[in-house]
Design an enzyme around this catalytic site. Structure first.
Site, PDB file in Angstrom:
ATOM      1  N   SER A 234      13.679  61.637 -67.305  1.00 44.53           N
ATOM      2  CA  SER A 234      12.911  62.875 -67.150  1.00 44.53           C
ATOM      3  C   SER A 234      13.894  63.973 -66.803  1.00 44.53           C
ATOM      4  O   SER A 234      15.020  63.692 -66.369  1.00 44.53           O
ATOM      5  CB  SER A 234      11.918  62.685 -65.995  1.00 44.53           C
TER       6      SER A 234
ATOM      7  N   TYR B 139       9.806  60.497 -57.252  1.00 44.74           N
ATOM      8  CA  TYR B 139       9.833  60.269 -58.705  1.00 44.74           C
ATOM      9  C   TYR B 139      11.249  60.533 -59.222  1.00 44.74           C
ATOM     10  O   TYR B 139      11.810  59.741 -59.974  1.00 44.74           O
ATOM     11  CB  TYR B 139       8.826  61.221 -59.366  1.00 44.74           C
TER      12      TYR B 139
HETATM   13  N1  LIG Z   1       4.456  63.404 -69.625  1.00 47.85           N
HETATM   14  C1  LIG Z   1       5.481  63.996 -69.075  1.00 47.85           C
HETATM   15  O1  LIG Z   1       5.432  65.210 -68.820  1.00 47.85           O
HETATM   16  C2  LIG Z   1       6.745  63.230 -68.784  1.00 47.85           C
HETATM   17  C3  LIG Z   1       7.893  63.955 -68.464  1.00 47.85           C
HETATM   18  C4  LIG Z   1       9.075  63.259 -68.184  1.00 47.85           C
HETATM   19  C5  LIG Z   1       9.098  61.876 -68.277  1.00 47.85           C
HETATM   20  N2  LIG Z   1       7.963  61.191 -68.576  1.00 47.85           N
HETATM   21  C6  LIG Z   1       8.053  59.721 -68.655  1.00 47.85           C
HETATM   22  O2  LIG Z   1       7.485  59.284 -69.868  1.00 47.85           O
HETATM   23  C7  LIG Z   1       7.061  57.932 -69.735  1.00 47.85           C
HETATM   24  C8  LIG Z   1       5.669  57.774 -70.332  1.00 47.85           C
HETATM   25  O3  LIG Z   1       4.776  58.554 -69.591  1.00 47.85           O
HETATM   26  P1  LIG Z   1       3.563  59.376 -70.234  1.00 47.85           P
HETATM   27  O4  LIG Z   1       3.760  60.789 -69.891  1.00 47.85           O
HETATM   28  O5  LIG Z   1       3.354  58.986 -71.643  1.00 47.85           O
HETATM   29  O6  LIG Z   1       2.365  58.870 -69.283  1.00 47.85           O
HETATM   30  P2  LIG Z   1       1.079  57.968 -69.542  1.00 47.85           P
HETATM   31  O7  LIG Z   1       0.265  58.511 -70.653  1.00 47.85           O
HETATM   32  O8  LIG Z   1       0.439  57.832 -68.190  1.00 47.85           O
HETATM   33  O9  LIG Z   1       1.700  56.558 -70.004  1.00 47.85           O
HETATM   34  C9  LIG Z   1       2.253  55.658 -69.103  1.00 47.85           C
HETATM   35  C10 LIG Z   1       2.182  54.287 -69.736  1.00 47.85           C
HETATM   36  O10 LIG Z   1       2.798  53.351 -68.826  1.00 47.85           O
HETATM   37  C11 LIG Z   1       1.909  52.247 -68.689  1.00 47.85           C
HETATM   38  N3  LIG Z   1       2.085  51.554 -67.428  1.00 47.85           N
HETATM   39  C12 LIG Z   1       1.862  52.020 -66.176  1.00 47.85           C
HETATM   40  N4  LIG Z   1       2.105  51.054 -65.274  1.00 47.85           N
HETATM   41  C13 LIG Z   1       2.493  49.959 -65.974  1.00 47.85           C
HETATM   42  C14 LIG Z   1       2.867  48.643 -65.622  1.00 47.85           C
HETATM   43  N5  LIG Z   1       2.899  48.241 -64.325  1.00 47.85           N
HETATM   44  N6  LIG Z   1       3.192  47.753 -66.609  1.00 47.85           N
HETATM   45  C15 LIG Z   1       3.157  48.142 -67.904  1.00 47.85           C
HETATM   46  N7  LIG Z   1       2.793  49.367 -68.302  1.00 47.85           N
HETATM   47  C16 LIG Z   1       2.464  50.268 -67.344  1.00 47.85           C
HETATM   48  C17 LIG Z   1       0.528  52.865 -68.768  1.00 47.85           C
HETATM   49  O11 LIG Z   1      -0.424  51.853 -68.997  1.00 47.85           O
HETATM   50  P3  LIG Z   1      -1.924  51.932 -68.339  1.00 47.85           P
HETATM   51  O12 LIG Z   1      -2.730  52.831 -69.221  1.00 47.85           O
HETATM   52  O13 LIG Z   1      -2.379  50.520 -68.354  1.00 47.85           O
HETATM   53  O14 LIG Z   1      -1.772  52.499 -66.945  1.00 47.85           O
HETATM   54  C18 LIG Z   1       0.744  53.803 -69.936  1.00 47.85           C
HETATM   55  O15 LIG Z   1       0.653  53.110 -71.153  1.00 47.85           O
HETATM   56  C19 LIG Z   1       7.152  57.618 -68.245  1.00 47.85           C
HETATM   57  O16 LIG Z   1       8.302  56.850 -68.006  1.00 47.85           O
HETATM   58  C20 LIG Z   1       7.284  58.977 -67.587  1.00 47.85           C
HETATM   59  O17 LIG Z   1       7.979  58.939 -66.355  1.00 47.85           O
HETATM   60  C21 LIG Z   1       6.788  61.829 -68.829  1.00 47.85           C
END
Ligand SMILES: NC(=O)c1ccc[n+]([C@@H]2O[C@H](COP(=O)([O-])OP(=O)(O)OC[C@H]3O[C@@H](n4cnc5c(N)ncnc54)[C@H](OP(=O)(O)O)[C@@H]3O)[C@@H](O)[C@H]2O)c1
Length: 294
Positions: free
Chosen positions: A151, A164
């Site tokens: 991130s 985080y």
């Molecule tokens: N969106 C942003 O602005 C942003 C910015 C920087 C970095 N990121 C990074 O991008 C990545 C994806 O995030 P996202 O934004 O796409 O969020 P998201 O839509 O909440 O997706 C997170 C995913 O991780 C899964 N997950 C959570 N806990 C888990 C576990 N214990 N075992 C296996 N899977 C698990 C969730 O599954 P469930 O549905 O079952 O919970 C979901 O599929 C993350 O690493 C996040 O830190 C996001």
């Protein structure tokens, strides 16, 4: 010719889901982890609507549980051996691993329950290592690619997202070391550093952590900070860069013969990270406190 195969963790929503669908459309075989069967079914259904359902295989796994990772590895090996007859009896090859699943617990460090801090590290750091260790033998056979999802918070730490950030800083360090350790094996390691994008992470994670912290009105000077962070979480859940840009970056890495170590998404995120690196702390702190009115 056999399809190229990628394992993506966290495909129920957000970056993981969009990337899974995008790569399936491009002919990749996507092994996508989900935690609920219904999420796997809806992923396949959406892929079928886009005429690429046969390119997605959902697999159940909570990556914070070692025994579930072992089961996942066994399932992936079976799938790959069936697709790669020449590998029979040998280690099958996996072309890429996208370590995407993650969460974002927020709050002023003083108020955050230690168990939330541990849970943040369990998923964002230890589980990423566990999955990577488990699948490395398969990736080495393919001289494949590993992508970590860090991130902008993996390079910049500000109030409320400090924990985080700490987990993503750790991930950056692991990614840097692994890139060098795996170079002789031909395995490439890249880190994606996204800024804010409208996925469910802000709703599901940050807001939940505000609940854990309790009634903001009891928390004195942090009240204003918490309210501002909550507002910014809501804003992030509505605005930010389009999720597709993340999927495009993954495609870029997979298609590149020499992928870079880091990819800021969007480009302005890279500029901000460079600015932070070059700016003296005293000036940076002043800017952040001004911006956050803190
Ligand atoms: N969106 C942003 O602005 C942003 C910015 C920087 C970095 N990121 C990074 O991008 C990545 C994806 O995030 P996202 O934004 O796409 O969020 P998201 O839509 O909440 O997706 C997170 C995913 O991780 C899964 N997950 C959570 N806990 C888990 C576990 N214990 N075992 C296996 N899977 C698990 C969730 O599954 P469930 O549905 O079952 O919970 C979901 O599929 C993350 O690493 C996040 O830190 C996001």
């Amino acid at each position: 010719m056999t399809r190229k195969t990628i394992l993506i963790t966290g495909c129920s929503s957000g970056f993981g889901r969009r990337t899974a669908l995008d790569l399936a459309r491009r002919g990749w075989h996507v092994l996508g982890t989900v935690r609920k069967e219904s999420d796997g079914a809806s992923l396949v259904q959406e892929a079928e609507q886009q005429h690429c359902g046969y390119n997605i295989t959902p697999l159940l796994c909570d990556i914070t549980h070692g025994e579930q990772i072992e089961k996942l590895l066994a399932e992936v090996k079976d799938i790959l051996l069936a697709e790669q007859p020449t590998s029979r009896g040998e280690t099958p090859h996996l072309d890429a691993l996208l370590n995407n699943a993650g969460t974002a617990y927020g709050g002023p460090i003083e108020l955050m329950p230690l168990e939330d801090i541990r849970a943040q590290f369990e998923l964002n750091v230890f589980a990423q290592v566990a999955v990577t260790q488990a699948f490395l033998p398969l990736l080495k056979v393919a001289r494949g690619k590993i992508i970590f999802v860090s991130s902008i918070s993996g390079r910049i730490s500000v109030p409320v997202t400090g924990v985080y950030s700490a987990s993503k800083y750790a991930l950056e360090a692991l990614g840097d070391a692994l890139r060098l350790e795996l170079a002789p094996f031909g395995v490439r390691v890249s880190i994606i550093e996204p800024a804010s994008s409208p996925t469910s992470i802000w709703r599901t994670s940050l807001q939940r952590s505000f609940e854990h912290i309790g009634d903001a009105s009891e928390n004195g000077p942090y009240v204003r900070l918490l309210k501002m962070a909550e507002k910014s979480a809501i804003q992030s859940s509505q605005t930010g860069f389009p999720v597709q840009k993340f999927a495009d970056t993954v495609v870029r890495i997979l298609e590149s013969a020499r992928p870079r170590a880091r990819y800021g998404v969007p480009f302005s995120a890279s500029l901000l990270m460079t600015l932070r690196r070059l700016m003296p702390d005293i000036l940076w702190d002043r800017l952040i406190r001004l911006a956050m009115r803190w």
